[in-house]
Write a protein that holds these residues in place. Structure first.
Motif, short mmCIF file in Angstrom:
data_model
loop_
_atom_site.label_atom_id
_atom_site.label_comp_id
_atom_site.label_asym_id
_atom_site.label_seq_id
_atom_site.Cartn_x
_atom_site.Cartn_y
_atom_site.Cartn_z
N PRO A 160 -9.21 -11.80 -1.91
CA PRO A 160 -8.41 -13.03 -1.98
C PRO A 160 -7.82 -13.27 -3.37
O PRO A 160 -6.76 -13.87 -3.50
N GLN A 161 -8.46 -12.77 -4.40
CA GLN A 161 -7.98 -12.98 -5.76
C GLN A 161 -6.69 -12.20 -6.05
O GLN A 161 -5.98 -12.53 -6.99
N THR A 162 -6.39 -11.19 -5.26
CA THR A 162 -5.18 -10.39 -5.51
C THR A 162 -3.98 -10.84 -4.68
O THR A 162 -2.89 -10.31 -4.85
N LEU A 163 -4.16 -11.81 -3.81
CA LEU A 163 -3.05 -12.27 -2.98
C LEU A 163 -1.88 -12.77 -3.82
O LEU A 163 -0.73 -12.40 -3.59
N ARG A 164 -2.17 -13.60 -4.78
CA ARG A 164 -1.09 -14.20 -5.58
C ARG A 164 -0.31 -13.13 -6.35
O ARG A 164 0.91 -13.12 -6.35
N SER A 165 -1.01 -12.21 -6.98
CA SER A 165 -0.32 -11.19 -7.77
C SER A 165 0.43 -10.21 -6.86
O SER A 165 1.46 -9.67 -7.25
N SER A 166 -0.06 -9.98 -5.67
CA SER A 166 0.59 -9.06 -4.74
C SER A 166 1.84 -9.65 -4.12
O SER A 166 2.69 -8.90 -3.61
N ALA A 167 1.98 -10.95 -4.15
CA ALA A 167 3.11 -11.62 -3.50
C ALA A 167 4.45 -11.22 -4.08
O ALA A 167 5.48 -11.38 -3.41
N SER A 168 4.49 -10.66 -5.26
CA SER A 168 5.76 -10.25 -5.85
C SER A 168 6.12 -8.80 -5.51
O SER A 168 7.18 -8.33 -5.89
N ASP A 169 5.25 -8.11 -4.78
CA ASP A 169 5.48 -6.72 -4.43
C ASP A 169 6.14 -6.64 -3.04
O ASP A 169 5.53 -7.00 -2.04
N PRO A 170 7.38 -6.17 -2.98
CA PRO A 170 8.07 -6.10 -1.68
C PRO A 170 7.34 -5.24 -0.65
O PRO A 170 7.41 -5.53 0.55
N HIS A 171 6.66 -4.20 -1.09
CA HIS A 171 5.89 -3.37 -0.15
C HIS A 171 4.75 -4.18 0.45
O HIS A 171 4.46 -4.07 1.64
N PHE A 172 4.09 -4.98 -0.37
CA PHE A 172 3.02 -5.83 0.12
C PHE A 172 3.57 -6.85 1.11
O PHE A 172 2.98 -7.09 2.16
N LEU A 173 4.72 -7.44 0.79
CA LEU A 173 5.33 -8.42 1.69
C LEU A 173 5.70 -7.80 3.02
O LEU A 173 5.57 -8.43 4.07
N THR A 174 6.13 -6.55 3.00
CA THR A 174 6.40 -5.83 4.25
C THR A 174 5.11 -5.72 5.06
O THR A 174 5.11 -5.91 6.28
N GLY A 175 4.01 -5.44 4.37
CA GLY A 175 2.71 -5.36 5.04
C GLY A 175 2.29 -6.68 5.65
O GLY A 175 1.66 -6.71 6.71
N VAL A 176 2.63 -7.78 4.99
CA VAL A 176 2.32 -9.10 5.53
C VAL A 176 3.04 -9.30 6.86
O VAL A 176 2.46 -9.75 7.85
N LEU A 177 4.31 -8.92 6.88
CA LEU A 177 5.08 -9.06 8.12
C LEU A 177 4.57 -8.10 9.19
O LEU A 177 4.52 -8.46 10.37
N ASP A 178 4.19 -6.89 8.79
CA ASP A 178 3.60 -5.95 9.75
C ASP A 178 2.35 -6.55 10.38
O ASP A 178 2.17 -6.49 11.60
N PHE A 179 1.49 -7.11 9.54
CA PHE A 179 0.27 -7.75 10.03
C PHE A 179 0.60 -8.84 11.03
O PHE A 179 0.02 -8.93 12.11
N MET A 180 1.55 -9.67 10.68
CA MET A 180 1.91 -10.80 11.53
C MET A 180 2.46 -10.33 12.87
O MET A 180 2.11 -10.86 13.93
N LEU A 181 3.29 -9.31 12.84
CA LEU A 181 3.96 -8.85 14.06
C LEU A 181 3.04 -8.11 15.02
O LEU A 181 3.39 -7.90 16.17
N ARG A 182 1.84 -7.75 14.57
CA ARG A 182 0.90 -7.06 15.45
C ARG A 182 0.24 -7.99 16.46
O ARG A 182 -0.38 -7.53 17.42
#
Length: 100
Positions: free
Chosen positions: A42-64
């Motif tokens: 959970p501590q890395t969520l904020r820093s990862s939010a600026s990474d477009p690859h991570f954001l793509t993964g967020v959408l992948d997670f959601m779409l599953r």
């Protein structure tokens, strides 16, 4: 209050993904599933939010999961197809950058 109109599809997609990340972070059950699937803390969520690859993964997670898509759609006001389109726009922006 004036809102900035986003013209760039990648920027619009990133905004949807950031909203999705916020939605995930605000729901303990969904956040638990997300952290378990990604292996991040959970501590890395904020820093990862600026990474477009991570954001793509967020959408992948959601779409599953249809229930997660529906809940986010209701939360954000985005139609479910907008979420899928944002995912596509982010992946296309990576492909364009990778072409020499």
């Amino acid at each position: 209050m004036t809102t900035k109109r986003v013209q760039n599809p990648r920027e619009a997609a990133e905004l949807v993904a950031i909203q999705a990340l916020s939605f995930v972070a605000d729901d303990a059950e969904i956040l638990g599933r997300f952290l378990a699937e990604t292996g991040i803390g959970p501590q890395t969520l904020r820093s990862s939010a600026s990474d477009p690859h991570f954001l793509t993964g967020v959408l992948d997670f959601m779409l599953r999961d249809d229930a997660t898509v529906k809940a986010f759609s209701e939360f954000s006001g985005h139609h479910p197809t907008t979420i899928a389109a944002a995912r596509l726009a982010l992946s296309e922006s990576f492909q364009k950058r990778d072409v020499p």
